[in-house]
Design an enzyme around this catalytic site. Structure first.
Site, PDB file in Angstrom:
ATOM      1  N   HIS A 196       2.721   0.722 -12.960  1.00  0.00           N
ATOM      2  CA  HIS A 196       3.522  -0.485 -13.200  1.00  0.00           C
ATOM      3  C   HIS A 196       5.009  -0.128 -13.092  1.00  0.00           C
ATOM      4  CE1 HIS A 196       4.508  -4.397 -14.867  1.00  0.00           C
ATOM      5  NE2 HIS A 196       5.409  -3.788 -15.608  1.00  0.00           N
ATOM      6  N   GLY A 210       0.790  -1.231   0.000  1.00  0.00           N
ATOM      7  CA  GLY A 210       0.000   0.000   0.000  1.00  0.00           C
ATOM      8  C   GLY A 210       0.818   1.275   0.000  1.00  0.00           C
ATOM      9  N   SER A 211       2.081   1.219  -0.454  1.00  0.00           N
ATOM     10  CA  SER A 211       2.851   2.473  -0.462  1.00  0.00           C
ATOM     11  C   SER A 211       2.290   3.443  -1.504  1.00  0.00           C
ATOM     12  CB  SER A 211       4.343   2.216  -0.687  1.00  0.00           C
ATOM     13  OG  SER A 211       4.558   1.606  -1.926  1.00  0.00           O
ATOM     14  N   MET A 266      -2.810  -7.441  -7.883  1.00  0.00           N
ATOM     15  CA  MET A 266      -2.123  -8.432  -8.691  1.00  0.00           C
ATOM     16  C   MET A 266      -3.071  -9.430  -9.365  1.00  0.00           C
ATOM     17  SD  MET A 266       0.618  -6.965  -8.373  1.00  0.00           S
ATOM     18  CE  MET A 266       2.095  -7.802  -8.886  1.00  0.00           C
ATOM     19  N   ARG A 267      -4.189  -8.929  -9.856  1.00  0.00           N
ATOM     20  CA  ARG A 267      -5.120  -9.758 -10.635  1.00  0.00           C
ATOM     21  C   ARG A 267      -5.527  -9.025 -11.896  1.00  0.00           C
ATOM     22  NH1 ARG A 267      -7.384 -14.124  -7.605  1.00  0.00           N
ATOM     23  NH2 ARG A 267      -6.394 -14.024  -5.578  1.00  0.00           N
TER      24      ARG A 267
HETATM   25  C1  GAR Z   1       4.181  -1.319  -7.056  1.00  0.00           C
HETATM   26  O1  GAR Z   1       5.566  -1.282  -7.293  1.00  0.00           O
HETATM   27  C2  GAR Z   1       3.402  -1.393  -8.348  1.00  0.00           C
HETATM   28  O2  GAR Z   1       4.019  -0.711  -9.394  1.00  0.00           O
HETATM   29  C3  GAR Z   1       3.392  -2.872  -8.602  1.00  0.00           C
HETATM   30  O3  GAR Z   1       3.157  -3.432  -7.346  1.00  0.00           O
HETATM   31  C4  GAR Z   1       3.792  -2.615  -6.351  1.00  0.00           C
HETATM   32  C5  GAR Z   1       2.825  -2.378  -5.219  1.00  0.00           C
HETATM   33  O4  GAR Z   1       3.442  -1.738  -4.151  1.00  0.00           O
HETATM   34  N1  GAR Z   1       2.364  -3.226  -9.553  1.00  0.00           N
HETATM   35  C6  GAR Z   1       2.520  -4.111 -10.527  1.00  0.00           C
HETATM   36  O5  GAR Z   1       3.538  -4.771 -10.684  1.00  0.00           O
HETATM   37  C7  GAR Z   1       1.332  -4.248 -11.463  1.00  0.00           C
HETATM   38  N2  GAR Z   1       1.675  -4.945 -12.652  1.00  0.00           N
HETATM   39  P1  GAR Z   1       2.584  -1.023  -3.038  1.00  0.00           P
HETATM   40  O6  GAR Z   1       1.557  -2.030  -2.533  1.00  0.00           O
HETATM   41  O7  GAR Z   1       3.572  -0.683  -1.953  1.00  0.00           O
HETATM   42  O8  GAR Z   1       1.955   0.185  -3.640  1.00  0.00           O
END
Ligand code: GAR
Length: 195
Positions: A114, A15-16, A95-96
């Protein structure tokens, strides 16, 4: 009448990115209100962060598949989002894959971040794919979500150089810092009709 754009956030992890959006809303650098946070992971940190910030949040069971929502779950997600009044859906580490009914319910209103310079390195652990490939610059992309995987119209990109001293972990840390700057600023421009 509120002039704030109503957004909901979907996430599966830390959730950052959600936190950076919520902080931007609090500071009013992003004229938006987060109406709801939904996670497909029961104990995801993003739900705790939402709780701490006093933002409505819920886990909704994604159903029997690993990479997408099943039909029952998809309907429940759409209902919860619509009930919350959200006009836009911001994916923040969700992630879905989202399918037709969901994307039709929020036509051209689903945004994703992304961790690579798309169209290079779609899919999982994009920063590691880039690092392993040996690129000298990478970064992150904010884009509209369409029917593909990490495809859709690009709204903004942030560039992060790969340093000689980098490991994939240190590289990803800097990409995440860039994400936390890029996502709120891009949504602010989008909602101000600057994109
Ligand atoms: C982030 O780095 C985002 O770009 C990636 O998941 C991470 C979530 O971090 N998303 C993907 O890879 C989507 N294809 P977070 O939960 O700390 O925001």
């Amino acid at each position: 009448m509120s002039l704030k754009t109503k957004i909901a956030v979907l996430g599966s992890g830390n959730g950052s990115n959600f936190t950076s959006l919520a902080e931007a809303c609090n500071k009013d650098s992003l004229r938006a209100e987060i109406t709801l946070v939904i996670s497909d992971v029961k104990d995801a940190k993003i739900l705790n962060r939402a709780k701490e910030l006093g933002i409505p949040n819920k886990f909704i069971n994604p159903g029997k598949f690993r990479t997408k929502l099943d039909d029952t779950a998809e309907a429940a997600y759409i209902k919860a989002l619509k009930d919350s009044g959200a006009q836009w859906v911001a994916l923040a580490g969700f992630m879905r894959i989202l399918k037709g009914d969901f994307l039709r319910a929020f036509e051209q209103k689903v945004i994703n971040i992304h961790p690579s310079l798309l169209p290079a390195f779609p899919g999982l652990e994009a920063w590691k794919q880039a690092y392993d490939y040996g690129v000298k610059v990478t970064g992150c992309t904010v884009h509209l979500v369409d029917y593909g995987i990490d495809t859709g119209r690009i709204l903004a990109q942030g560039v992060v150089p790969v340093l000689e001293s980098d490991t994939s972990t240190t590289l990803y840390q800097r990409i995440q810092e860039e994400e936390q700057r890029l996502y709120p600023s891009t949504l602010a421009r989008l909602f101000n009709n600057k994109i």
